[in-house]
Enzyme design. Structure first.
Site, PDB file in Angstrom:
ATOM      1  N   ASN A   1      -6.287   7.060   5.591  1.00 15.54           N
ATOM      2  CA  ASN A   1      -6.396   6.595   7.032  1.00 15.54           C
ATOM      3  C   ASN A   1      -5.616   7.328   8.002  1.00 15.54           C
ATOM      4  O   ASN A   1      -4.260   7.391   7.621  1.00 15.54           O
ATOM      5  CB  ASN A   1      -6.624   5.126   7.064  1.00 15.54           C
ATOM      6  CG  ASN A   1      -7.885   4.698   6.721  1.00 15.54           C
ATOM      7  OD1 ASN A   1      -8.660   3.724   7.525  1.00 15.54           O
ATOM      8  ND2 ASN A   1      -8.519   5.087   5.782  1.00 15.54           N
TER       9      ASN A   1
ATOM     10  N   LYS B   1      -4.128  -1.628  -7.452  1.00 15.00           N
ATOM     11  CA  LYS B   1      -5.472  -1.163  -6.629  1.00 15.00           C
ATOM     12  C   LYS B   1      -6.553  -1.507  -7.764  1.00 15.00           C
ATOM     13  O   LYS B   1      -7.709  -1.915  -7.574  1.00 15.00           O
ATOM     14  CB  LYS B   1      -5.514  -0.371  -5.814  1.00 15.00           C
ATOM     15  CG  LYS B   1      -4.588  -0.497  -4.868  1.00 15.00           C
ATOM     16  CD  LYS B   1      -5.169  -1.635  -3.529  1.00 15.00           C
ATOM     17  CE  LYS B   1      -6.175  -1.656  -2.942  1.00 15.00           C
ATOM     18  NZ  LYS B   1      -6.679  -2.777  -2.170  1.00 15.00           N
TER      19      LYS B   1
ATOM     20  N   SER C   1       0.880  -1.319  -0.009  1.00 19.59           N
ATOM     21  CA  SER C   1       0.022  -0.122   0.058  1.00 19.59           C
ATOM     22  C   SER C   1       0.876   1.195   0.153  1.00 19.59           C
ATOM     23  O   SER C   1       0.199   2.347  -0.153  1.00 19.59           O
ATOM     24  CB  SER C   1      -0.873  -0.023   1.340  1.00 19.59           C
ATOM     25  OG  SER C   1      -0.226   0.166   2.553  1.00 19.59           O
TER      26      SER C   1
ATOM     27  N   THR D   1      -8.864   2.048  -2.413  1.00 19.15           N
ATOM     28  CA  THR D   1      -8.396   3.409  -2.161  1.00 19.15           C
ATOM     29  C   THR D   1      -8.957   4.452  -3.125  1.00 19.15           C
ATOM     30  O   THR D   1      -9.409   4.134  -4.226  1.00 19.15           O
ATOM     31  CB  THR D   1      -6.766   3.498  -2.094  1.00 19.15           C
ATOM     32  OG1 THR D   1      -6.313   4.572  -2.288  1.00 19.15           O
ATOM     33  CG2 THR D   1      -6.350   2.806  -3.754  1.00 19.15           C
ATOM     34  N   ASP D   2      -8.967   5.901  -2.510  1.00 19.35           N
ATOM     35  CA  ASP D   2      -9.295   6.642  -3.499  1.00 19.35           C
ATOM     36  C   ASP D   2      -8.177   7.103  -4.647  1.00 19.35           C
ATOM     37  O   ASP D   2      -8.524   7.749  -5.676  1.00 19.35           O
ATOM     38  CB  ASP D   2      -9.569   8.024  -2.794  1.00 19.35           C
ATOM     39  CG  ASP D   2      -8.587   8.712  -1.944  1.00 19.35           C
ATOM     40  OD1 ASP D   2      -7.540   8.039  -1.779  1.00 19.35           O
ATOM     41  OD2 ASP D   2      -8.615   9.623  -1.185  1.00 19.35           O
ATOM     42  N   GLU D   3      -7.046   6.409  -4.503  1.00 21.57           N
ATOM     43  CA  GLU D   3      -6.002   6.886  -5.323  1.00 21.57           C
ATOM     44  C   GLU D   3      -6.233   6.319  -6.787  1.00 21.57           C
ATOM     45  O   GLU D   3      -5.784   6.736  -7.865  1.00 21.57           O
ATOM     46  CB  GLU D   3      -4.486   6.307  -4.932  1.00 21.57           C
ATOM     47  CG  GLU D   3      -4.219   7.014  -3.391  1.00 21.57           C
ATOM     48  CD  GLU D   3      -2.682   6.975  -3.279  1.00 21.57           C
ATOM     49  OE1 GLU D   3      -1.997   6.718  -4.121  1.00 21.57           O
ATOM     50  OE2 GLU D   3      -2.349   6.710  -1.912  1.00 21.57           O
TER      51      GLU D   3
ATOM     52  N   TYR E   1       1.288   1.547  -7.260  1.00 20.40           N
ATOM     53  CA  TYR E   1       0.251   1.051  -6.366  1.00 20.40           C
ATOM     54  C   TYR E   1      -1.106   1.286  -6.721  1.00 20.40           C
ATOM     55  O   TYR E   1      -1.735   0.420  -6.801  1.00 20.40           O
ATOM     56  CB  TYR E   1       0.690   1.770  -5.012  1.00 20.40           C
ATOM     57  CG  TYR E   1      -0.690   2.019  -4.126  1.00 20.40           C
ATOM     58  CD1 TYR E   1      -0.751   0.566  -3.620  1.00 20.40           C
ATOM     59  CD2 TYR E   1      -1.084   3.127  -3.533  1.00 20.40           C
ATOM     60  CE1 TYR E   1      -1.933   0.805  -2.682  1.00 20.40           C
ATOM     61  CE2 TYR E   1      -2.350   3.143  -3.016  1.00 20.40           C
ATOM     62  CZ  TYR E   1      -2.704   1.839  -2.333  1.00 20.40           C
ATOM     63  OH  TYR E   1      -3.871   1.855  -1.571  1.00 20.40           O
TER      64      TYR E   1
END
Length: 357
Positions: A189, A163, A86, A133-135, A159
């Site tokens: 987070n 995802k 992550s 994730t928002d990424e 990354y």
């Protein structure tokens, strides 16, 4: 409440361990599957291991034989999938591990879950919840509207690309095979038990150690900060209320610039910690060259989960940040063993001689 036999992947990591603590109960069985690499810490869950209905299994989600054995042995009906590589910086220097764990590992879990679900007669109550994730949505400019569940994917790092690939696989297994999947995409987070390579614990520990506080670029990158306990409550809400095939954004409604967070942490550490090696701590702030592909801004539109599932974040950022700082100050026995030679070597490779531990 129906008894559930739950497999939680990555449950010894930061978000996963916080979820295990909030979720684990006397009914049903909780199985944590974690490879216990650098970011997975068995000590985080040590007080649960003596319980009869809790099992911590050291293993790789890419091990299809092991995963299938766990499904059959414990008659798993629910998967909460946290396990992932992550850290963006690590994905830049070593992308292969991210493709293997995040894409191949998710595929392995989905296949094992699908076969198990079909063998059991496709029960309606089975669930596979994938934590993302928002990424995956890429980067926003200052004036862009927040990411929604309908935002097109545009990942900018190995990354986030890995995802995104795992998200697409989960979605495809619902639409192709009818597997009862769910996807959540969360913002940044923070909170207890976070590995010290991430911004907030890194700054706390470096202040305690009198080391430089590396801030990428001009420090104006904006993130939406979500307390890990709020994230855990949102995941539980999605698991219990959402229909299969749905996707929900989870955020904290706290958009803050990186440099502002670092300065707030300096002020809190000056206030809460005695005898710092360097005070005021702001004198430790060091701007370093930006990392490649550094997204400028993330922001989450969480109106869907608010409207459909009646979920709201409970932490305001000032309160959550203060509690987080206090946790790291009072849990040196947890984080000090993490500053291993391997971690120091990684850190030196990332920041060179600008920061040493």
């Amino acid at each position: 409440m129906r008894t559930q036999n739950v497999l939680i992947t990555g449950g010894a990591g930061f978000i996963g361990s916080n979820f295990v603590r909030s979720w684990h109960q006397d009914i049903g069985t909780t199985i944590v599957l974690d490879a216990l690499t650098y970011a997975g810490n068995r000590a985080t869950l040590s007080d649960l291991e003596s319980q009869e209905n809790f099992f911590l299994v050291e293993g790789d989600i890419c091990d299809s034989a092991l995963v299938s054995k766990l499904f059959a042995k414990h008659t798993i009906d629910t998967v909460i999938h946290f396990a992932a590589e992550s850290h963006v910086d690590r994905s830049i220097s070593g992308p292969g591990a991210f493709v293997q764990t995040n894409v191949v590992g998710t595929f392995t879990l989905l296949e094992a879950f699908r076969n198990h679900w079909e063998t059991q007669g496709k029960p309606e109550y089975f669930r596979f919840l994938h934590v993302s994730t928002d990424e995956v949505f890429g980067s926003l400019s200052v004036d862009d509207p927040p990411f929604s569940e309908k935002t097109s994917y545009a990942p900018n790092s190995p990354y986030s690309a890995s995802k995104a690939g795992s998200d697409h696989l989960v979605r495809a297994y619902f639409h192709t095979y009818g597997v009862p999947t769910l996807i959540t995409n969360c913002s940044n987070n923070y909170g207890p038990y976070q590995f010290p390579e991430k911004l907030i614990p890194l700054m706390c520990l470096n202040i305690l150690l009198g080391k430089s506080l590396p801030v990428y670029g001009d420090g104006q990158n904006i993130r939406d900060w979500l307390h890990v306990e709020d994230h855990c409550s949102a995941i539980a809400t999605v698991l219990q209320k959402a229909a299969p095939g749905e996707t929900y954004n989870i955020g904290g409604n706290n958009q803050v610039k990186n440099i502002d967070i670092v300065e707030q942490l300096c002020d809190l550490m000056d206030e809460l910690s005695e005898d710092l090696p360097k005070s005021p701590a702001k004198e430790l702030i060091t701007f370093v060259p930006d990392r490649p592909g550094h997204d400028r801004r993330y922001a989450m539109d969480i109106s869907k989960i608010q409207r459909e599932l009646d979920w709201e974040p409970s932490y305001d950022f000032a309160t959550g940040l203060r509690q987080t700082v206090q946790w790291y100050l009072s849990h040196r026995d947890w984080w000090q063993p993490l500053l291993s030679e391997e971690y120091q070597n990684y850190y030196a490779a990332l920041y060179g001689d600008r920061v040493t531990l």
